[in-house]
Write an enzyme that holds these catalytic residues in place. Structure first.
Site, PDB file in Angstrom:
ATOM      1  N   CYS A  40       0.825  -1.219   0.000  1.00  0.00           N
ATOM      2  CA  CYS A  40       0.000   0.000   0.000  1.00  0.00           C
ATOM      3  C   CYS A  40       0.851   1.258   0.000  1.00  0.00           C
ATOM      4  O   CYS A  40       0.662   2.149  -0.815  1.00  0.00           O
ATOM      5  CB  CYS A  40      -0.947  -0.011   1.200  1.00  0.00           C
ATOM      6  SG  CYS A  40      -1.936   1.472   1.279  1.00  0.00           S
ATOM      7  N   CYS A  45      -1.690   1.700  -3.005  1.00  0.00           N
ATOM      8  CA  CYS A  45      -2.650   2.793  -2.769  1.00  0.00           C
ATOM      9  C   CYS A  45      -2.032   4.193  -2.730  1.00  0.00           C
ATOM     10  O   CYS A  45      -2.551   5.111  -3.360  1.00  0.00           O
ATOM     11  CB  CYS A  45      -3.376   2.619  -1.431  1.00  0.00           C
ATOM     12  SG  CYS A  45      -3.385   0.987  -0.743  1.00  0.00           S
ATOM     13  N   LYS A  48      -0.160   5.358  -5.979  1.00  0.00           N
ATOM     14  CA  LYS A  48      -1.225   5.381  -6.997  1.00  0.00           C
ATOM     15  C   LYS A  48      -2.062   6.646  -6.865  1.00  0.00           C
ATOM     16  O   LYS A  48      -2.329   7.335  -7.842  1.00  0.00           O
ATOM     17  CB  LYS A  48      -2.079   4.112  -6.843  1.00  0.00           C
ATOM     18  CG  LYS A  48      -3.259   3.962  -7.764  1.00  0.00           C
ATOM     19  CD  LYS A  48      -4.547   4.602  -7.308  1.00  0.00           C
ATOM     20  CE  LYS A  48      -4.995   4.300  -5.917  1.00  0.00           C
ATOM     21  NZ  LYS A  48      -5.528   2.982  -5.703  1.00  0.00           N
ATOM     22  N   TYR A 174      -9.802  -3.212 -10.308  1.00  0.00           N
ATOM     23  CA  TYR A 174      -9.381  -1.944  -9.695  1.00  0.00           C
ATOM     24  C   TYR A 174      -8.137  -1.370 -10.382  1.00  0.00           C
ATOM     25  O   TYR A 174      -8.096  -0.212 -10.772  1.00  0.00           O
ATOM     26  CB  TYR A 174      -8.980  -2.174  -8.237  1.00  0.00           C
ATOM     27  CG  TYR A 174     -10.055  -2.400  -7.230  1.00  0.00           C
ATOM     28  CD1 TYR A 174     -10.407  -1.389  -6.336  1.00  0.00           C
ATOM     29  CD2 TYR A 174     -10.683  -3.630  -7.101  1.00  0.00           C
ATOM     30  CE1 TYR A 174     -11.360  -1.601  -5.349  1.00  0.00           C
ATOM     31  CE2 TYR A 174     -11.640  -3.851  -6.127  1.00  0.00           C
ATOM     32  CZ  TYR A 174     -11.975  -2.837  -5.245  1.00  0.00           C
ATOM     33  OH  TYR A 174     -12.907  -3.043  -4.286  1.00  0.00           O
ATOM     34  N   GLU A 178      -7.851   2.033 -12.791  1.00  0.00           N
ATOM     35  CA  GLU A 178      -7.149   3.164 -12.159  1.00  0.00           C
ATOM     36  C   GLU A 178      -5.960   3.610 -13.010  1.00  0.00           C
ATOM     37  O   GLU A 178      -5.777   4.808 -13.276  1.00  0.00           O
ATOM     38  CB  GLU A 178      -6.671   2.777 -10.752  1.00  0.00           C
ATOM     39  CG  GLU A 178      -7.822   2.695  -9.755  1.00  0.00           C
ATOM     40  CD  GLU A 178      -7.400   2.339  -8.342  1.00  0.00           C
ATOM     41  OE1 GLU A 178      -8.190   2.574  -7.423  1.00  0.00           O
ATOM     42  OE2 GLU A 178      -6.290   1.811  -8.133  1.00  0.00           O
ATOM     43  N   HIS A 431     -26.029  22.360   0.922  1.00  0.00           N
ATOM     44  CA  HIS A 431     -26.252  22.884  -0.411  1.00  0.00           C
ATOM     45  C   HIS A 431     -25.243  23.971  -0.748  1.00  0.00           C
ATOM     46  O   HIS A 431     -24.946  24.796   0.116  1.00  0.00           O
ATOM     47  CB  HIS A 431     -27.676  23.457  -0.486  1.00  0.00           C
ATOM     48  CG  HIS A 431     -28.084  23.854  -1.862  1.00  0.00           C
ATOM     49  ND1 HIS A 431     -28.324  22.927  -2.852  1.00  0.00           N
ATOM     50  CD2 HIS A 431     -28.248  25.081  -2.422  1.00  0.00           C
ATOM     51  CE1 HIS A 431     -28.650  23.568  -3.962  1.00  0.00           C
ATOM     52  NE2 HIS A 431     -28.612  24.867  -3.723  1.00  0.00           N
ATOM     53  N   GLU A 436     -25.549  15.977  -1.289  1.00  0.00           N
ATOM     54  CA  GLU A 436     -26.925  16.197  -0.821  1.00  0.00           C
ATOM     55  C   GLU A 436     -27.927  15.351  -1.612  1.00  0.00           C
ATOM     56  O   GLU A 436     -29.028  15.079  -1.136  1.00  0.00           O
ATOM     57  CB  GLU A 436     -27.314  17.678  -0.862  1.00  0.00           C
ATOM     58  CG  GLU A 436     -27.436  18.247  -2.261  1.00  0.00           C
ATOM     59  CD  GLU A 436     -27.832  19.723  -2.265  1.00  0.00           C
ATOM     60  OE1 GLU A 436     -28.719  20.113  -1.483  1.00  0.00           O
ATOM     61  OE2 GLU A 436     -27.238  20.497  -3.052  1.00  0.00           O
TER      62      GLU A 436
END
Ligand code: NDP
Length: 455
Positions: A40, A45, A48, A174, A178, A431, A436
């Site tokens: 990782c 991760c 990346k 994945y 990616e 908002h 939302e």
């Protein structure tokens, strides 16, 4: 015994387990043969995400014109990016190592192999331990096609000397999508070769369809329903032949065709630690292997191969063994994200999975985010809630769009708590945001009942 606990592997799972166990006062040793922090931090991760962010800046520079800016983007400097990434990863690796020694664990740089079920050999020494944890992770696997060694895998991608101008990604999991996004955003022509009709098998169908559209919108050339047959070299160029005989000439063939558990050469067979059908270490829900005092966790067990799962398992095992708090990690409702441009994130069941259990109400929306009405980039956001018709609990939330990972992390708490659609509805939105929309989905799109259809 030299140690109460010996951890083989200094990745996400191993480091957390060693650090927390040492914090409880256990005598802990930990070995890592390659880089502290594991896949990782070093070749997964973290770097990346830095490459994904590099690509995003290019897009923002293009978008800025719609907001009145005059920006000349210029060329991207791959060498500069990789050097900056390397500095950051070196810093992080140092932090991981320091965390361990700071917690009082004994750190070994080297490959550890089992001599017997209480002894490992590491860096020319034999050490004994009451309990041993296998946390050796996984590695990317090439498919069994002639010339596969002429292609690269994700481990190599972070150290390319130059940015390829033309890339063929094989796979649509994945890693494939990616990196397709990264190379496309940095200016390469990218082809995605995959055997399914849509990318990302296992994700929700609507989201997969939106992903296909998002990849196309990024200029990625899609080859669904195709398989790689062979790779050949033509000087520095690579020729990929597909199953139907067509060829693609490219600078780089990148295999993102899955990962395998790192079990070879550890000596597991001689101590009776069994593997499962996927050639990963077999564990029960308490992470016990088939040898009672030997445990395994993270990618080497090939269940849910995600860093936060590995760290959670490392922590739970330390709490169980030395913290007087026996517990295990619940692998249901694990949220995850795919860092494409824009990203995808989801938690809970897909429509297909949920509908197989009983009728579900589906709430689906697609819209152009506010920013892109001005930027003109033509980017869409898809958001979806899967609601159990009987209980009205939200059993799945899925999103493809900007900030999806940041938004779904919060939604995951609600899903894990068992929030109902009415709970979402009584939550006031913020908002103007995209998030939302998750609390203003008033109109049901459809009700799906695969279970009834199957009867
Ligand atoms: P995945 O298992 O996700 O995907 C493998 C891909 O390769 C699939 O598209 C699969 O096709 C294809 N494939 C496998 N074998 C062949 C073959 N022989 N010929 C052609 N295609 C083939 O693996 P990845 O390598 O993308 O990632 C490994 C794991 O790492 C992920 O599952 C995930 O757990 C983790 N990860 C998580 C990330 C995140 O959280 N953002 C990022 C990167 C990795 P098919 O669908 O047809 O089987």
């Amino acid at each position: 015994m030299d140690f109460d606990l010996f951890v083989i592997g200094g990745g996400s799972a191993g480091v957390r387990c060693a650090r927390i166990s040492a914090g409880y006062g256990a005598r802990v040793g930990i070995a890592e043969e390659r880089h502290w922090g594991g896949t990782c931090v070093n070749i997964g991760c973290v770097p990346k995400k830095l490459l994904v962010q590099a690509g995003e800046y290019g897009g923002w520079a293009d978008d800025a014109a719609g907001f009145g800016w005059t920006i000349t983007k210029g060329e991207h400097d791959w060498g500069k990016l990789i050097a900056a990434k390397d500095r950051e990863i070196t810093r992080l690796e140092g932090i991981y190592r320091k965390l361990l020694s700071g917690a009082g664990a004994t750190v070994f740089d080297g490959r550890a192999v089992f001599i017997d079920d209480h002894t490992v050999e590491v860096a020319g020494k034999r050490v004994t331990a009451e309990k041993i944890v296998i946390a050796t992770g996984g590695y990317p696997e090439r498919p069994p096609v002639p010339g596969a060694e002429l292609g690269i895998v994700s481990d190599d991608a972070f150290f390319l000397k130059a940015m390829p101008r033309h890339v063929v990604m094989v796979g649509s999991g994945y890693i494939a999508v990616e990196f397709a996004g990264i190379f496309a955003a940095l200016g390469a022509e990218v082809h995605l070769v995959y055997r399914q009709p849509l990318p990302l098998r296992g994700f929700d169908q609507d989201i997969r369809e939106s992903m296909e559209e998002a990849l196309r919108a990024q200029g990625i050339i899609l080859h669904p329903g195709t398989t790689p047959a062979k790779v050949e070299a033509d000087g520095d160029r690579r020729i990929l032949t597909l199953g139907d005989g067509t060829t693609i000439a490219t600078d780089l063939v990148f295999f993102a065709t899955g990962r395998r558990a790192n079990v070879a050469g550890l000596g597991l067979e001689k101590i009776g630690v069994e593997l499962n059908a996927k050639n990963a270490v077999k564990v029960d829900e308490h992470l016990r292997t088939t040898v009672p005092h030997i445990y395994a966790m993270g990618d080497v067990t090939d269940r849910v191969n995600l860093t936060p799962v590995a760290t959670a398992e490392g922590h739970a095992l330390a709490d169980t063994l030395f913290g007087g708090n026996p517990r295990s990690v619940n692998l249901r409702n694990v949220p995850s994200a795919v860092f494409t441009t824009p990203p995808l994130a989801s938690v809970g069941l897909t429509e297909e999975e949920a509908a197989a259990l009983g009728p579900v109400d589906i709430y689906l929306t697609r819209f152009t985010p506010m920013r892109h009405n001005l930027s003109g980039r033509g980017r869409k956001t898809t958001m979806k809630l899967v609601v159990d018709k009987g209980t009205q609990k939200v059993v799945g939330a899925h999103m493809l769009g900007e900030d999806a990972a940041e938004i779904i992390q919060g939604i995951a708490i609600a899903v894990i708590m068992g929030a109902t659609k009415a709970d979402f509805d009584r939550t006031i939105g913020i908002h103007p945001t995209a998030a939302e929309e998750f609390v203003t989905l008033r109109t049901r799109t459809r009700t799906t009942d695969l279970a009834k259809a199957a009867q």
